[in-house]
Scaffold this active site. Sequence first.
Site, PDB file in Angstrom:
ATOM      1  CD  GLU A   1      33.776 -60.472  44.137  1.00  0.00           C
ATOM      2  OE1 GLU A   1      34.221 -61.274  44.989  1.00  0.00           O
ATOM      3  OE2 GLU A   1      33.581 -59.275  44.365  1.00  0.00           O
TER       4      GLU A   1
ATOM      5  CG  ASN B   1      35.734 -62.850  48.348  1.00  0.00           C
ATOM      6  OD1 ASN B   1      36.768 -62.497  47.772  1.00  0.00           O
ATOM      7  ND2 ASN B   1      34.539 -62.445  47.954  1.00  0.00           N
TER       8      ASN B   1
ATOM      9  CG  HIS C   1      38.027 -60.702  45.184  1.00  0.00           C
ATOM     10  ND1 HIS C   1      37.328 -60.240  46.269  1.00  0.00           N
ATOM     11  CD2 HIS C   1      38.855 -59.668  44.839  1.00  0.00           C
ATOM     12  CE1 HIS C   1      37.699 -59.010  46.561  1.00  0.00           C
ATOM     13  NE2 HIS C   1      38.639 -58.638  45.715  1.00  0.00           N
TER      14      HIS C   1
ATOM     15  CG  ASP D   1      39.976 -54.381  39.388  1.00  0.00           C
ATOM     16  OD1 ASP D   1      40.557 -53.321  39.711  1.00  0.00           O
ATOM     17  OD2 ASP D   1      40.057 -55.417  40.063  1.00  0.00           O
TER      18      ASP D   1
END
Length: 237
Positions: free
Chosen positions: A143, A136, A138, A67
């Site tokens: 996400e 979380n 991801h 990313d």
Amino acid sequence: MNFILTDSYEQMSETAAEFLTEELNRKPSAVFALPTGSTPIGTYRALARLNKEGKVDFSQGNFFNVDEYVGLSRESEQGYYHFLYENLYRHVNVDLEKTHAPDGTAENPEQAAEQYEQMIDGLGGLDAAFLGIGRNGHIGFNEPADSLHYATYCVTLTQSTIEANARFFRNEGEVPKQALTIGMGTILKAKKIILVADGDDKEEAIHRLWEDTSLRTDFPVSFLRLHPDVTIITTIK
């Protein structure tokens, strides 16, 4: 999904480096997706050492950032291409022409995402996706959401991800709110997936991945269960 429990961060890093070295030695022109963040730094140090010892050659490999932030250039010190250059590329005999990141400065991020996906596809897809995990769940910047994207796309980051990455900036307000990330489909098409996880903030996510066998878009890492060759290397018991 194969879990490898290691006794220390150093052992986790060495183990991951061995897996990646094996892939590159098996296919010198292999296509890799590489993550950023604090967890993989030890693996990159181990790879640099193995390269200097003549045990792995990076010169023919193709390397893609998982990313990149929207709004940051390749030269930006907070950018993810810069991170990989500083932590890996400048320490090994990589061909910089074969190192890639999404164009965070593109006027049209969605077009940049499509072009990035085409670059990966043009090389036959990923041979190995090396990944970290967010607290979380991801993967990359895929996400938790009502739906997950298949290919590289522009994502709006969650507040928890912005908070987690604020340590790389002077303050939370400087953290970009969007990023370009390879999609879950791109990841799942990789021939091999290797994920590293370390630290108390990842404990809940790893335990959930271990205990809960459901596939949930609000827990993106769960989709790795669909892949036939996933290795999770972790210090988390």
